[in-house]
Design a protein around this motif. Structure first.
Motif, PDB file in Angstrom:
ATOM      1  N   ALA A 160       9.970  -6.102  -1.242  1.00 35.86           N
ATOM      2  CA  ALA A 160       9.299  -7.350  -1.609  1.00 35.86           C
ATOM      3  C   ALA A 160       7.940  -7.451  -0.927  1.00 35.86           C
ATOM      4  CB  ALA A 160      10.172  -8.540  -1.257  1.00 35.86           C
ATOM      5  N   GLY A 161       7.903  -7.065   0.349  1.00 38.33           N
ATOM      6  CA  GLY A 161       6.650  -7.110   1.094  1.00 38.33           C
ATOM      7  C   GLY A 161       5.608  -6.159   0.530  1.00 38.33           C
ATOM      8  N   MET A 162       6.049  -4.951   0.163  1.00 34.98           N
ATOM      9  CA  MET A 162       5.119  -3.966  -0.384  1.00 34.98           C
ATOM     10  C   MET A 162       4.624  -4.380  -1.772  1.00 34.98           C
ATOM     11  SD  MET A 162       4.465  -1.656   1.848  1.00 34.98           S
ATOM     12  CE  MET A 162       3.762  -0.289   0.900  1.00 34.98           C
ATOM     13  N   LYS A 163       5.501  -4.976  -2.559  1.00 32.12           N
ATOM     14  CA  LYS A 163       5.083  -5.434  -3.890  1.00 32.12           C
ATOM     15  C   LYS A 163       4.086  -6.581  -3.785  1.00 32.12           C
ATOM     16  CE  LYS A 163       9.261  -3.960  -6.351  1.00 32.12           C
ATOM     17  NZ  LYS A 163      10.509  -4.402  -7.006  1.00 32.12           N
ATOM     18  N   LYS A 164       4.212  -7.356  -2.733  1.00 37.37           N
ATOM     19  CA  LYS A 164       3.249  -8.432  -2.506  1.00 37.37           C
ATOM     20  C   LYS A 164       1.898  -7.844  -2.104  1.00 37.37           C
ATOM     21  CE  LYS A 164       2.614 -12.759   0.045  1.00 37.37           C
ATOM     22  NZ  LYS A 164       3.202 -13.697   1.046  1.00 37.37           N
ATOM     23  N   GLU A 165       1.945  -6.785  -1.285  1.00 31.40           N
ATOM     24  CA  GLU A 165       0.702  -6.145  -0.836  1.00 31.40           C
ATOM     25  C   GLU A 165       0.054  -5.324  -1.948  1.00 31.40           C
ATOM     26  OE1 GLU A 165      -0.943  -3.273   2.778  1.00 31.40           O
ATOM     27  OE2 GLU A 165       1.099  -4.044   2.847  1.00 31.40           O
ATOM     28  N   GLU A 170       4.238   1.044  -8.798  1.00 32.12           N
ATOM     29  CA  GLU A 170       5.477   1.355  -9.518  1.00 32.12           C
ATOM     30  C   GLU A 170       6.667   1.371  -8.561  1.00 32.12           C
ATOM     31  OE1 GLU A 170       5.072   4.974 -11.743  1.00 32.12           O
ATOM     32  OE2 GLU A 170       2.993   4.495 -12.251  1.00 32.12           O
ATOM     33  N   GLU A 171       7.787   0.889  -9.041  1.00 27.07           N
ATOM     34  CA  GLU A 171       9.000   0.825  -8.229  1.00 27.07           C
ATOM     35  C   GLU A 171       9.409   2.207  -7.721  1.00 27.07           C
ATOM     36  OE1 GLU A 171      12.811  -1.587  -7.350  1.00 27.07           O
ATOM     37  OE2 GLU A 171      10.969  -2.278  -8.283  1.00 27.07           O
ATOM     38  N   GLY A 172       9.291   3.225  -8.574  1.00 29.82           N
ATOM     39  CA  GLY A 172       9.695   4.576  -8.185  1.00 29.82           C
ATOM     40  C   GLY A 172       8.889   5.127  -7.027  1.00 29.82           C
ATOM     41  N   ILE A 173       7.614   4.756  -6.962  1.00 26.10           N
ATOM     42  CA  ILE A 173       6.773   5.201  -5.848  1.00 26.10           C
ATOM     43  C   ILE A 173       7.248   4.563  -4.550  1.00 26.10           C
ATOM     44  CG2 ILE A 173       4.448   5.089  -4.873  1.00 26.10           C
ATOM     45  CD1 ILE A 173       3.354   5.388  -7.730  1.00 26.10           C
ATOM     46  N   LEU A 174       7.538   3.276  -4.594  1.00 28.15           N
ATOM     47  CA  LEU A 174       8.031   2.591  -3.396  1.00 28.15           C
ATOM     48  C   LEU A 174       9.390   3.135  -2.961  1.00 28.15           C
ATOM     49  CD1 LEU A 174       7.075  -1.166  -3.911  1.00 28.15           C
ATOM     50  CD2 LEU A 174       5.887   0.593  -2.583  1.00 28.15           C
ATOM     51  N   GLU A 175      10.236   3.471  -3.924  1.00 23.17           N
ATOM     52  CA  GLU A 175      11.548   4.055  -3.604  1.00 23.17           C
ATOM     53  C   GLU A 175      11.349   5.329  -2.785  1.00 23.17           C
ATOM     54  OE1 GLU A 175      14.728   3.289  -4.163  1.00 23.17           O
ATOM     55  OE2 GLU A 175      14.578   1.524  -5.461  1.00 23.17           O
ATOM     56  N   ASP A 176      10.367   6.134  -3.189  1.00 27.60           N
ATOM     57  CA  ASP A 176      10.104   7.390  -2.484  1.00 27.60           C
ATOM     58  C   ASP A 176       9.536   7.112  -1.097  1.00 27.60           C
ATOM     59  OD1 ASP A 176      10.545  10.176  -3.366  1.00 27.60           O
ATOM     60  OD2 ASP A 176       8.478  10.474  -2.708  1.00 27.60           O
ATOM     61  N   GLN A 257      -2.741   1.353  -6.089  1.00 26.40           N
ATOM     62  CA  GLN A 257      -3.103  -0.015  -6.453  1.00 26.40           C
ATOM     63  C   GLN A 257      -4.098  -0.043  -7.610  1.00 26.40           C
ATOM     64  OE1 GLN A 257      -4.882  -2.362  -3.327  1.00 26.40           O
ATOM     65  NE2 GLN A 257      -4.940  -4.212  -4.559  1.00 26.40           N
ATOM     66  N   ALA A 258      -5.069   0.868  -7.568  1.00 28.75           N
ATOM     67  CA  ALA A 258      -6.117   0.864  -8.593  1.00 28.75           C
ATOM     68  C   ALA A 258      -6.555   2.292  -8.929  1.00 28.75           C
ATOM     69  CB  ALA A 258      -7.304   0.047  -8.118  1.00 28.75           C
ATOM     70  N   PRO A 259      -5.622   3.117  -9.411  1.00 24.91           N
ATOM     71  CA  PRO A 259      -5.991   4.504  -9.704  1.00 24.91           C
ATOM     72  C   PRO A 259      -7.125   4.617 -10.712  1.00 24.91           C
ATOM     73  CG  PRO A 259      -3.841   3.963 -10.641  1.00 24.91           C
ATOM     74  CD  PRO A 259      -4.206   2.853  -9.721  1.00 24.91           C
TER      75      PRO A 259
END
Length: 275
Positions: A160-165, A170-176, A257-259
């Motif tokens: 949740a914190g990373m999605k706010k930042e 993508e969810e898969g990137i955060l999972e990794d 964030q902005a590729p």
């Protein structure tokens, strides 16, 4: 679709991405904390598309790579770059770095300036005088850092914190990325790395001035961890020939964030080398 490969270095499993023709000029991408090779998910295909070979390891302990069987100090990560390059038979490389990957990669470059064909430096610094951001200061504090890390291991809260930042990530990137928090043994990797930082890390920083090949510095306009001031300080003290681009309305994790804003500068860098 990007898939990871594995190899064994010093009896240790290392996960990595390797895209592009094997005979193409190699580009080594080094991620930071708390990241993995998936930081470069959107970047790697673009590097391969313009005629280079993009190679991005999960640093030991991160992503799917096993941690070192000894301390995860910065010196051991610098040695890892040598071992990884030797395993893939890489002589000279174009180096792309971010966050702690920059401190490690640039420290390696201090000792090997002749092996650096070009540099892309993003939201990182290897200069004396940098003051650690508040979270890093907590991690560097014995006892307190362990408690903070244990709290960060709450996946739901961390995600949740990373999605706010980084709302667009993508969810898969955060999972990794989260793999580094999955066990106490892995979480110690971050603590050991941050606590290993000392003056010897930055001592040879002026050696980077020996690199006369192309240098591009990319930075998130609102990076809360390392301000844009350091982008210009690096240019002025280490790479007077560097081109600096500040990515508007972005934070620390510009690649995910902005590729779309990062990729044009990346292409410009590599296409200029091919001319």
């Amino acid at each position: 679709m990007i898939t990871k490969k594995t190899l064994t270095i010093n009896d240790q499993k290392i996960s990595y991405i390797d895209e592009g023709a094997k005979t193409a000029p190699p580009v080594l991408l080094i991620h930071g904390v708390p990241e993995s090779s998936m930081l470069w998910k959107h970047i790697i295909p673009e590097i391969a598309a313009v005629g280079f070979r993009a190679i991005a390891p999960d640093l030991p302990g991160f992503g799917q790579s096993a941690r070192f069987p000894y301390e995860s100090a910065w010196e051991n990560y610098v040695t890892f770059i040598n071992d990884f390059m030797e395993a893939l038979e890489l002589e000279k490389i174009h180096l792309v770095v971010h966050d702690w990957g920059g401190m490690i990669g640039l420290r390696w470059a201090c000792d090997n300036p002749d092996k650096v064909e070009s540099l892309i430096i993003t939201d990182t610094v290897l200069l004396p005088g940098y003051t650690w951001h508040p979270l890093a200061q907590k991690w560097r504090t014995p006892g307190y850092g362990e408690k903070v890390m244990e709290a960060m291991a709450n996946k739901e809260s961390w995600m949740a914190g990373m999605k706010k930042e980084i709302p667009s990530v993508e969810e898969g990137i955060l999972e990794d990325f989260f793999a580094i928090f999955e066990s106490a043994e892995k979480r110690d990797v971050i603590l050991e790395l941050y606590r290993s930082a000392n003056k010897q890390l930055t001592e040879p920083y002026l050696n980077l001035a020996a690199i006369k090949n192309p240098v591009t510095i990319l930075w998130g306009e609102h990076d809360p961890y390392i301000s844009t001031d350091f982008a210009y300080q690096m240019r002025d003290q280490q790479f007077p020939h560097a081109v600096v681009h500040i990515i508007p309305e972005t934070g620390h994790f510009i690649h995910v964030q902005a590729p779309d804003k990062v990729i044009p500068f990346l292409k410009e860098h590599f296409l200029s080398i091919l001319k």
